[in-house]
Write an enzyme that holds these catalytic residues in place. Structure first.
Site, PDB file in Angstrom:
ATOM      1  N   ALA A  60       1.235 -20.030  40.726  1.00  0.00           N
ATOM      2  CA  ALA A  60       0.873 -20.951  40.922  1.00  0.00           C
ATOM      3  C   ALA A  60       0.156 -22.480  40.368  1.00  0.00           C
ATOM      4  CB  ALA A  60       1.011 -21.367  42.775  1.00  0.00           C
ATOM      5  N   VAL A  62      -2.353 -25.499  38.939  1.00  0.00           N
ATOM      6  CA  VAL A  62      -3.048 -26.788  39.296  1.00  0.00           C
ATOM      7  C   VAL A  62      -2.282 -28.071  38.704  1.00  0.00           C
ATOM      8  CG1 VAL A  62      -4.222 -25.361  40.405  1.00  0.00           C
ATOM      9  CG2 VAL A  62      -4.873 -26.253  38.249  1.00  0.00           C
ATOM     10  N   VAL A  86      -3.677 -17.966  41.049  1.00  0.00           N
ATOM     11  CA  VAL A  86      -3.404 -19.205  40.682  1.00  0.00           C
ATOM     12  C   VAL A  86      -3.609 -19.086  38.886  1.00  0.00           C
ATOM     13  CG1 VAL A  86      -5.334 -20.679  40.106  1.00  0.00           C
ATOM     14  CG2 VAL A  86      -5.076 -19.607  42.682  1.00  0.00           C
ATOM     15  N   LYS A  87      -2.745 -20.203  38.669  1.00  0.00           N
ATOM     16  CA  LYS A  87      -2.840 -20.756  37.212  1.00  0.00           C
ATOM     17  C   LYS A  87      -3.729 -22.002  36.542  1.00  0.00           C
ATOM     18  CE  LYS A  87       1.135 -21.361  33.845  1.00  0.00           C
ATOM     19  NZ  LYS A  87       2.548 -21.644  34.470  1.00  0.00           N
ATOM     20  N   LEU A  88      -4.500 -22.003  35.963  1.00  0.00           N
ATOM     21  CA  LEU A  88      -5.615 -23.187  35.298  1.00  0.00           C
ATOM     22  C   LEU A  88      -5.418 -23.603  33.955  1.00  0.00           C
ATOM     23  CD1 LEU A  88      -8.818 -21.044  37.045  1.00  0.00           C
ATOM     24  CD2 LEU A  88      -7.305 -23.480  37.838  1.00  0.00           C
TER      25      LEU A  88
END
Length: 217
Positions: A60, A62, A86-88
């Protein structure tokens, strides 16, 4: 090799899951918008809906591009479901946020990776996944598969546990080539995954088997 599907389409995710080979999902705001999913609350609900279909990791992304914003958004995403990764973005503040999350035991996928140097930094920061975009490199006449090879060599040299997630996979041969090079994961459209099933000799052979069976009945 893990198979992820790169979409926000629930029906396609269900189809891939039913096939029995799906290990996870990657998606992003653009893919959400393509399915008509807009607005923060609707996007968050959609991530949960995806997690309820698949058994594996769901990346998912940001929206923020500053450290504080990434931390705030990432923590909210991680709280949605245990399967959320968490995808950064692969920028300086993204690396800082990666280190922050990994220190807290939250899985991270560093995205928009286009060089071996970026992949090295992501691994140093403890990323769970690094996502080199091979299709987009091919689009500008650069060998995307060579990047997979370079990252594999570097990670093997130093024993990094970060998984190479081949992203922007466009077709079936991308999957085969990434598997040959040792990519840990590939993410692509359902069409590329289903394309692995296709071979004319399979179709011809099955048609012959059925024709021979009918002759004897």
């Amino acid at each position: 090799m893990k198979f992820f599907i790169d979409t926000a389409n629930l029906e396609q995710i269900k189809e891939a899951q039913a096939l029995g080979v799906l290990d996870g999902v990657t998606t992003n705001p653009s893919l959400m918008a393509k399915e008509g999913i807009t607005g923060k609350d609707n996007i968050l609900k959609h991530y949960v809906a995806i997690c309820n279909i698949v058994d594996g990791d769901v990346s998912a992304e940001v929206i923020a591009t500053d450290f504080e914003g990434m931390v705030k958004e990432g923590e909210a995403l991680a709280d949605l479901h245990p399967q959320i990764v968490v995808k950064l973005p692969m920028i300086a503040d993204g690396i800082k946020a990666c280190k922050y999350f990994t220190d807290k035991g939250i899985s991270v996928n560093m995205t928009l990776v286009f060089s071996a140097g970026q992949a090295l930094l992501a691994a140093k920061a403890g990323a769970t996944y690094v996502s080199p975009f091979i299709g987009r490199l091919d689009d500008i006449s650069t060998d995307g598969l060579n990047l997979i090879s370079e990252i594999r060599l570097i990670y093997d040299n130093y024993g990094y546990e970060t998984e190479i997630l081949a992203a922007s996979v466009r077709h079936t041969m991308h999957i085969i080539d990434c598997a040959k090079l040792g990519a840990d994961v590939m993410t692509g459209p359902l069409s590329a995954i289903m394309g692995l099933l296709k071979h004319p000799l399979t179709d011809i052979g099955l048609a012959q088997f059925l024709a021979d069976y009918k002759k004897g009945n």
